[in-house]
Each structure stands twice: as C-alpha cells, then as structure tokens.
Scaffold this motif. Structure first.
Motif, PDB file in Angstrom:
ATOM      1  N   MET A 135     -29.103  26.193 -13.239  1.00  0.00           N
ATOM      2  CA  MET A 135     -28.158  25.171 -12.785  1.00  0.00           C
ATOM      3  C   MET A 135     -28.881  23.980 -12.177  1.00  0.00           C
ATOM      4  SD  MET A 135     -25.304  27.710 -11.163  1.00  0.00           S
ATOM      5  CE  MET A 135     -24.125  26.442 -10.879  1.00  0.00           C
ATOM      6  N   TYR A 136     -28.409  22.796 -12.548  1.00  0.00           N
ATOM      7  CA  TYR A 136     -29.019  21.566 -12.063  1.00  0.00           C
ATOM      8  C   TYR A 136     -27.929  20.665 -11.508  1.00  0.00           C
ATOM      9  CZ  TYR A 136     -32.584  23.223 -15.348  1.00  0.00           C
ATOM     10  OH  TYR A 136     -33.502  23.989 -16.029  1.00  0.00           O
ATOM     11  N   PHE A 137     -28.263  19.897 -10.478  1.00  0.00           N
ATOM     12  CA  PHE A 137     -27.277  19.009  -9.881  1.00  0.00           C
ATOM     13  C   PHE A 137     -27.941  17.697  -9.529  1.00  0.00           C
ATOM     14  CE2 PHE A 137     -23.172  18.443  -8.023  1.00  0.00           C
ATOM     15  CZ  PHE A 137     -23.365  17.481  -7.050  1.00  0.00           C
ATOM     16  N   GLY A 138     -27.271  16.592  -9.830  1.00  0.00           N
ATOM     17  CA  GLY A 138     -27.859  15.295  -9.474  1.00  0.00           C
ATOM     18  C   GLY A 138     -26.970  14.151  -9.891  1.00  0.00           C
ATOM     19  N   ASP A 139     -27.534  12.966  -9.915  1.00  0.00           N
ATOM     20  CA  ASP A 139     -26.788  11.744 -10.170  1.00  0.00           C
ATOM     21  C   ASP A 139     -26.896  11.352 -11.638  1.00  0.00           C
ATOM     22  OD1 ASP A 139     -26.917   8.348  -8.758  1.00  0.00           O
ATOM     23  OD2 ASP A 139     -25.540   9.329 -10.157  1.00  0.00           O
ATOM     24  N   LEU A 140     -25.805  11.495 -12.370  1.00  0.00           N
ATOM     25  CA  LEU A 140     -25.826  11.157 -13.789  1.00  0.00           C
ATOM     26  C   LEU A 140     -25.837   9.646 -14.022  1.00  0.00           C
ATOM     27  CD1 LEU A 140     -23.425  13.867 -15.219  1.00  0.00           C
ATOM     28  CD2 LEU A 140     -25.833  13.594 -15.773  1.00  0.00           C
ATOM     29  N   ASP A 141     -25.554   8.873 -12.962  1.00  0.00           N
ATOM     30  CA  ASP A 141     -25.619   7.415 -13.100  1.00  0.00           C
ATOM     31  C   ASP A 141     -27.051   6.909 -13.004  1.00  0.00           C
ATOM     32  OD1 ASP A 141     -22.482   6.827 -11.350  1.00  0.00           O
ATOM     33  OD2 ASP A 141     -22.935   7.014 -13.492  1.00  0.00           O
ATOM     34  N   ASN A 142     -27.946   7.794 -12.598  1.00  0.00           N
ATOM     35  CA  ASN A 142     -29.357   7.443 -12.507  1.00  0.00           C
ATOM     36  C   ASN A 142     -30.062   7.969 -13.749  1.00  0.00           C
ATOM     37  OD1 ASN A 142     -32.092   7.274 -12.033  1.00  0.00           O
ATOM     38  ND2 ASN A 142     -32.053   8.383 -10.092  1.00  0.00           N
ATOM     39  N   PRO A 143     -30.516   7.076 -14.637  1.00  0.00           N
ATOM     40  CA  PRO A 143     -31.118   7.547 -15.900  1.00  0.00           C
ATOM     41  C   PRO A 143     -32.406   8.331 -15.711  1.00  0.00           C
ATOM     42  CG  PRO A 143     -31.361   5.165 -15.676  1.00  0.00           C
ATOM     43  CD  PRO A 143     -30.512   5.607 -14.545  1.00  0.00           C
ATOM     44  N   ASN A 144     -33.016   8.229 -14.540  1.00  0.00           N
ATOM     45  CA  ASN A 144     -34.268   8.946 -14.307  1.00  0.00           C
ATOM     46  C   ASN A 144     -34.081  10.278 -13.595  1.00  0.00           C
ATOM     47  OD1 ASN A 144     -35.927   6.937 -15.439  1.00  0.00           O
ATOM     48  ND2 ASN A 144     -35.709   5.705 -13.579  1.00  0.00           N
ATOM     49  N   SER A 145     -32.843  10.637 -13.293  1.00  0.00           N
ATOM     50  CA  SER A 145     -32.626  11.906 -12.591  1.00  0.00           C
ATOM     51  C   SER A 145     -32.851  13.059 -13.559  1.00  0.00           C
ATOM     52  CB  SER A 145     -31.208  11.975 -12.032  1.00  0.00           C
ATOM     53  OG  SER A 145     -30.280  12.012 -13.108  1.00  0.00           O
ATOM     54  N   GLU A 146     -33.122  14.221 -12.965  1.00  0.00           N
ATOM     55  CA  GLU A 146     -33.367  15.427 -13.770  1.00  0.00           C
ATOM     56  C   GLU A 146     -32.178  15.716 -14.687  1.00  0.00           C
ATOM     57  OE1 GLU A 146     -33.477  19.058 -11.528  1.00  0.00           O
ATOM     58  OE2 GLU A 146     -35.082  19.858 -12.785  1.00  0.00           O
ATOM     59  N   VAL A 147     -30.967  15.577 -14.147  1.00  0.00           N
ATOM     60  CA  VAL A 147     -29.783  15.903 -14.947  1.00  0.00           C
ATOM     61  C   VAL A 147     -29.604  14.933 -16.116  1.00  0.00           C
ATOM     62  CG1 VAL A 147     -28.468  17.247 -13.273  1.00  0.00           C
ATOM     63  CG2 VAL A 147     -28.346  14.748 -13.212  1.00  0.00           C
ATOM     64  N   SER A 148     -29.906  13.639 -15.856  1.00  0.00           N
ATOM     65  CA  SER A 148     -29.790  12.664 -16.951  1.00  0.00           C
ATOM     66  C   SER A 148     -30.785  12.962 -18.046  1.00  0.00           C
ATOM     67  CB  SER A 148     -30.021  11.246 -16.416  1.00  0.00           C
ATOM     68  OG  SER A 148     -29.007  10.901 -15.515  1.00  0.00           O
ATOM     69  N   LYS A 149     -31.991  13.326 -17.646  1.00  0.00           N
ATOM     70  CA  LYS A 149     -33.031  13.615 -18.647  1.00  0.00           C
ATOM     71  C   LYS A 149     -32.679  14.858 -19.441  1.00  0.00           C
ATOM     72  CE  LYS A 149     -36.863  11.390 -16.271  1.00  0.00           C
ATOM     73  NZ  LYS A 149     -37.902  11.668 -15.278  1.00  0.00           N
ATOM     74  N   LEU A 150     -32.103  15.868 -18.787  1.00  0.00           N
ATOM     75  CA  LEU A 150     -31.704  17.084 -19.507  1.00  0.00           C
ATOM     76  C   LEU A 150     -30.665  16.765 -20.577  1.00  0.00           C
ATOM     77  CD1 LEU A 150     -31.436  19.656 -16.599  1.00  0.00           C
ATOM     78  CD2 LEU A 150     -32.863  19.918 -18.629  1.00  0.00           C
ATOM     79  N   LEU A 151     -29.696  15.911 -20.225  1.00  0.00           N
ATOM     80  CA  LEU A 151     -28.661  15.577 -21.203  1.00  0.00           C
ATOM     81  C   LEU A 151     -29.211  14.750 -22.350  1.00  0.00           C
ATOM     82  CD1 LEU A 151     -25.457  14.884 -19.084  1.00  0.00           C
ATOM     83  CD2 LEU A 151     -26.291  17.002 -20.083  1.00  0.00           C
ATOM     84  N   LYS A 152     -30.255  13.982 -22.040  1.00  0.00           N
ATOM     85  CA  LYS A 152     -30.859  13.158 -23.098  1.00  0.00           C
ATOM     86  C   LYS A 152     -31.642  14.038 -24.070  1.00  0.00           C
ATOM     87  CE  LYS A 152     -33.895  10.023 -21.899  1.00  0.00           C
ATOM     88  NZ  LYS A 152     -35.022   9.243 -22.380  1.00  0.00           N
ATOM     89  N   ASN A 153     -32.278  15.096 -23.565  1.00  0.00           N
ATOM     90  CA  ASN A 153     -33.204  15.878 -24.391  1.00  0.00           C
ATOM     91  C   ASN A 153     -32.610  17.134 -25.000  1.00  0.00           C
ATOM     92  OD1 ASN A 153     -35.321  14.105 -23.868  1.00  0.00           O
ATOM     93  ND2 ASN A 153     -35.790  15.135 -21.940  1.00  0.00           N
ATOM     94  N   ARG A 154     -31.471  17.585 -24.516  1.00  0.00           N
ATOM     95  CA  ARG A 154     -30.945  18.860 -24.998  1.00  0.00           C
ATOM     96  C   ARG A 154     -29.539  18.690 -25.551  1.00  0.00           C
ATOM     97  NH1 ARG A 154     -32.681  23.690 -22.065  1.00  0.00           N
ATOM     98  NH2 ARG A 154     -30.968  24.613 -23.260  1.00  0.00           N
ATOM     99  N   LYS A 155     -29.190  19.579 -26.516  1.00  0.00           N
ATOM    100  CA  LYS A 155     -27.813  19.604 -26.997  1.00  0.00           C
ATOM    101  C   LYS A 155     -26.935  20.097 -25.862  1.00  0.00           C
ATOM    102  CE  LYS A 155     -28.449  22.399 -30.409  1.00  0.00           C
ATOM    103  NZ  LYS A 155     -28.163  23.327 -31.497  1.00  0.00           N
ATOM    104  N   HIS A 156     -25.757  19.490 -25.718  1.00  0.00           N
ATOM    105  CA  HIS A 156     -24.888  19.929 -24.636  1.00  0.00           C
ATOM    106  C   HIS A 156     -23.435  19.759 -25.013  1.00  0.00           C
ATOM    107  CE1 HIS A 156     -25.764  15.615 -23.963  1.00  0.00           C
ATOM    108  NE2 HIS A 156     -24.496  15.557 -23.662  1.00  0.00           N
ATOM    109  N   LYS A 157     -22.572  20.350 -24.198  1.00  0.00           N
ATOM    110  CA  LYS A 157     -21.144  20.224 -24.423  1.00  0.00           C
ATOM    111  C   LYS A 157     -20.424  20.261 -23.080  1.00  0.00           C
ATOM    112  CE  LYS A 157     -20.070  25.131 -24.715  1.00  0.00           C
ATOM    113  NZ  LYS A 157     -19.651  26.256 -25.529  1.00  0.00           N
TER     114      LYS A 157
END
Lengths: 173, 126
Positions: A135-157
């Motif tokens: 589980m990861y938590f962070g600011d999706l409005d920040n493109p450099n956050s861990e959560v933003s990077k995960l969504l950029k690099n992995r398939k998600h739903k």
C-alpha cells in the motif's frame, strides 16, 4: 492511495489496524478484504484487494447529504462531521462501494485516510502496518510523488469506474 | 488465522473470522449434493468424527480429491466464549501418524475424510 494487488495476501492486518487506530466498534469495519476467483481448477486467477472509501473526486455521498456533514477537503479527503450528521443514511445508499456504515452512536462513519495521522506527517494506519508493503499513499497532484510514479509505470484500475465517481484509490494489476 | 492456540478468543480476530470453512471443489459438491453455507461433519479413516460441524465453502481453489480448512478452530473449551464450538478442529481428524525414528519428523498426510451431511452425534450429549 495506490494498492498493489500482486502483493496483497489478504492478511487483514489493514482491517485490524484501522479498527484499533480509529476505535471502530467490533462488528463494523472501515476497510475490508475482497477475494475474487476466476476460472476453474487448476487454471485459476485470484485477486486479493483491500477496499475502503475511495474519497472520490465526484462523490455522491457528499452531494446527497442534507446537512453538509458529509464534506470534502481541498486535498480531496471526504469526511463526516459526526455531530452534524443526522444519521439519515442517504450517503450509505448513495455509495457504490458500500464504504459507509451507521456507527452505533448514531452518525455515519467511514475511512478518513487517517487524516489525523497525516496532519502529524504519518501514513494512514492501514498503509503503515501492511506486512507486504503493498500500500502506498501520497499526493497524486505531484508528478514526482511515489504514487504518481507508480501509476505512470504500472497497469492499474479503479473500482466501478462506470459509476462516474472518480475514485482516488488505484489498484496496480 | 490463529497462533499457538492462544489467540482463539481474541475479539478482533473473531470479528474477521468466527469459524473456519470447509473448502470443497465444485465437482465434489455437485456429486455429494452439498452447497455453500451448509454445515457438515467429517469422519476419518479410523472412524474419528469431528465434534462440531463446519460450514461448506464451494470453491475452485481446492483440488477435487482434497478439502481444506483453516487451522485453529473447533475449540471445545466452553470458557473460550467466542471460540467454543465454532468450526472444527483439523488436528482432531489426524489420528494416523508416522514418526521418523531418527529425527522425529511426523508424517500426518495419511488421513482421509468422509463428508457427512447428517449430524452423527444426534444421540450423544456433548
């Protein structure tokens, strides 16, 4: 919040941690585990997920609240002000994720993303206890956050995207 | 679910899972005519019968020649107020063991069960 379904083992640590952190009475829960099985033995697909309120960007539970007790903060977190809630239950019915429940004390309760912990710089209780660290938590409005990077690099739903609620909990698949 | 026998009465863990289920392959369930939610008893090759009954869960997640249940349930001590008589005890059905004479390793896989849909203890007071 981003959750890796490939790492979740359904241990329910997140469920108990949340109950303990947020004084959720026994018999109720703010988060829960779902198990989805597809196929037939021996060719089976199993998906385990930890689900909770999705703090939707287009939240029906906020729209339908007659008193405004159900409200959304600027950062997107959806909360209920307990003593403004009249317990009508409209929000419970409006949620496509079944995330809300009637607390025995009369008000409606749900996951708060542990915003009382976020204010102190801590992570939500569920995220911090997960033994597989899925589980990861962070600011999706920040493109450099861990959560933003995960969504950029992995398939998600997300869950029930057809409901148009714009949920903010993403599952990596 | 439970550990070292001592978590059995824990309120949070009981809230997560109050009893174990018997995982039964759908083909077997169809042949035996049993459904998810039904309570059954198990009897092993040595005629040992489970004291309590267990809820059936029909699922593809188990082979047709096996049944599965989570360990740590079926407690028979009434003082475990939450855990007493919930689910069944898998170790009760392990009556046939083979012990390695040198290192003591114990083989417990020679135990086979029959699913009983009728209460075998009807005439006995537990």
């Amino acid at each position: 919040m981003v959750i890796d379904t490939l790492k979740c083992v359904g241990c329910s640590d997140c469920v108990v941690a949340c109950q303990t952190e947020n004084d959720v009475p026994i018999g109720y829960c703010r988060d829960w585990i779902t198990e989805t099985v597809n196929g037939s033995y021996p060719t089976i697909e199993l998906e385990l997920k930890s689900e909770r309120c999705n703090h939707c960007d287009n939240a029906p539970c906020v729209r339908c609240c007659p008193t405004g007790a159900s409200h959304q903060l600027d950062n997107g977190i959806v909360l209920v002000t307990g003593n403004e809630c009249i317990g009508c239950g409209a929000c419970i019915e409006s949620c496509p994720y079944d995330a809300r429940y009637q607390h025995p004390d009369g008000y409606v309760d749900k996951c708060t993303f542990c915003h009382h912990r976020l204010e102190k710089g801590q992570l939500p209780a569920c995220v911090s206890v997960c033994p597989t660290k899925c589980m990861y938590f962070g600011d999706l409005d920040n493109p450099n956050s861990e959560v933003s990077k995960l969504l950029k690099n992995r398939k998600h739903k997300t869950l029930a995207p057809e409901a148009g609620t714009k949920p903010q909990v993403y599952y990596l698949t | 679910m439970h550990t070292f026998s001592r978590t059995a009465n824990n309120p949070n863990l009981n809230d997560l899972k109050k009893e174990n289920d018997l995982w039964v392959n759908p083909k077997v369930a169809r042949i035996l005519g049993i459904k998810t939610g039904q309570y059954v008893w198990l009897k092993n090759q040595d005629d040992v019968t489970s004291t309590f009954s267990i809820k059936v869960r029909v699922t593809e997640r188990v082979r047709w020649d096996s049944v599965y249940m989570v360990h740590g349930f079926g407690h028979d001590n009434k003082k475990l107020t939450r855990a007493y008589a919930k689910g069944i005890n898998d170790t009760q059905l392990i009556s046939k063991i083979a012990v390695d004479p040198i290192m003591g390793g114990t083989g417990i896989r020679g135990n086979f069960v029959t699913i009983l849909t009728e209460n075998p203890h009807k005439n006995i007071e537990i």
